[in-house]
Design a protein around this motif. Sequence first.
Motif, PDB file in Angstrom:
ATOM      1  N   UNK A  86      51.267  35.722  42.872  1.00  0.00           N
ATOM      2  CA  UNK A  86      52.144  36.848  42.565  1.00  0.00           C
ATOM      3  C   UNK A  86      51.353  38.153  42.669  1.00  0.00           C
ATOM      4  N   UNK A  87      52.046  39.268  42.536  1.00  0.00           N
ATOM      5  CA  UNK A  87      51.404  40.573  42.680  1.00  0.00           C
ATOM      6  C   UNK A  87      50.294  40.821  41.673  1.00  0.00           C
ATOM      7  N   UNK A  88      50.479  40.367  40.446  1.00  0.00           N
ATOM      8  CA  UNK A  88      49.472  40.604  39.410  1.00  0.00           C
ATOM      9  C   UNK A  88      48.177  39.843  39.685  1.00  0.00           C
ATOM     10  N   UNK A  89      48.277  38.677  40.307  1.00  0.00           N
ATOM     11  CA  UNK A  89      47.109  37.827  40.517  1.00  0.00           C
ATOM     12  C   UNK A  89      46.463  37.981  41.897  1.00  0.00           C
ATOM     13  N   UNK A  90      47.103  38.688  42.807  1.00  0.00           N
ATOM     14  CA  UNK A  90      46.586  38.783  44.177  1.00  0.00           C
ATOM     15  C   UNK A  90      45.170  39.343  44.237  1.00  0.00           C
ATOM     16  N   UNK A  91      44.939  40.466  43.601  1.00  0.00           N
ATOM     17  CA  UNK A  91      43.614  41.088  43.646  1.00  0.00           C
ATOM     18  C   UNK A  91      42.555  40.127  43.097  1.00  0.00           C
ATOM     19  N   UNK A  92      42.871  39.498  41.972  1.00  0.00           N
ATOM     20  CA  UNK A  92      41.934  38.553  41.354  1.00  0.00           C
ATOM     21  C   UNK A  92      41.620  37.413  42.328  1.00  0.00           C
ATOM     22  N   UNK A  93      42.621  36.897  43.019  1.00  0.00           N
ATOM     23  CA  UNK A  93      42.408  35.802  43.965  1.00  0.00           C
ATOM     24  C   UNK A  93      41.553  36.255  45.146  1.00  0.00           C
ATOM     25  N   UNK A  94      41.776  37.473  45.636  1.00  0.00           N
ATOM     26  CA  UNK A  94      40.955  37.991  46.737  1.00  0.00           C
ATOM     27  C   UNK A  94      39.489  38.087  46.312  1.00  0.00           C
ATOM     28  N   UNK A  95      39.255  38.567  45.112  1.00  0.00           N
ATOM     29  CA  UNK A  95      37.889  38.669  44.593  1.00  0.00           C
ATOM     30  C   UNK A  95      37.310  37.281  44.360  1.00  0.00           C
ATOM     31  N   UNK A  96      38.091  36.421  43.747  1.00  0.00           N
ATOM     32  CA  UNK A  96      37.648  35.083  43.400  1.00  0.00           C
ATOM     33  C   UNK A  96      37.145  34.315  44.622  1.00  0.00           C
ATOM     34  N   UNK A  97      37.843  34.483  45.742  1.00  0.00           N
ATOM     35  CA  UNK A  97      37.485  33.739  46.944  1.00  0.00           C
ATOM     36  C   UNK A  97      36.675  34.563  47.936  1.00  0.00           C
ATOM     37  N   UNK A  98      36.093  35.643  47.437  1.00  0.00           N
ATOM     38  CA  UNK A  98      35.132  36.443  48.195  1.00  0.00           C
ATOM     39  C   UNK A  98      35.680  36.922  49.541  1.00  0.00           C
ATOM     40  N   UNK A  99      36.925  37.326  49.545  1.00  0.00           N
ATOM     41  CA  UNK A  99      37.527  37.871  50.758  1.00  0.00           C
ATOM     42  C   UNK A  99      36.989  39.281  50.934  1.00  0.00           C
ATOM     43  N   UNK A 100      36.388  39.539  52.090  1.00  0.00           N
ATOM     44  CA  UNK A 100      35.828  40.863  52.343  1.00  0.00           C
ATOM     45  C   UNK A 100      36.929  41.831  52.742  1.00  0.00           C
TER      46      UNK A 100
END
Length: 185
Positions: free
Chosen positions: A154-168
């Motif tokens: 969801x929108x609230x968790x997207x940023x956290x997931x991008x950081x969590x999985x080291x997406x550049x």
Amino acid sequence: MIIKEVIVVEGRDDTVNIKRAVDADTIETNGSAVNKETITKICHAQEKRGVIIFTDPDSPGERIRSIVSEAVPGCKHAFLPKEQALAKHSKGVGVEHATPADIQEALKNVYSITETYETDIEQADLVDYGLLGGQGSKARREKLGKRLKIGYTNGKQLYKRLVMFQITREEFIAAMEDMKQEEEE
């Protein structure tokens, strides 16, 4: 395909389907009420062989993923896009409905999480690319999750997931630009 790590799944049907696709051992959580005994088994598996969390692409699956990854640091994560987990003759969604090829592909693209990673992706980037709070943002997040193999969020968790999985930032922008180009075609 042989998987060294133990795969954490939700139930028996997931185990049966995983074993059709790969040679692997599983631990079943038996739903989203993950008990202490199951967490203890997963901790032991993590110490001995490593763990891959491979839950259904739905809310209960995300809840289980969160509970297990919080209780057992260092787990890897595999994601299955929702359209690859749909039942053919019912409204069910789950790993048990995926094809062997889709399971193998998800297990080839596992992510490890490190606590110290920082990103140069900003919240404003998510807004600029229409991933938050606008018309079509949910569909864009679904496409982005599939493209980056990080699952839907969801929108609230997207940023956290991008950081969590080291997406550049470069990976993020490349994925968004590809999606933008596809939308224009």
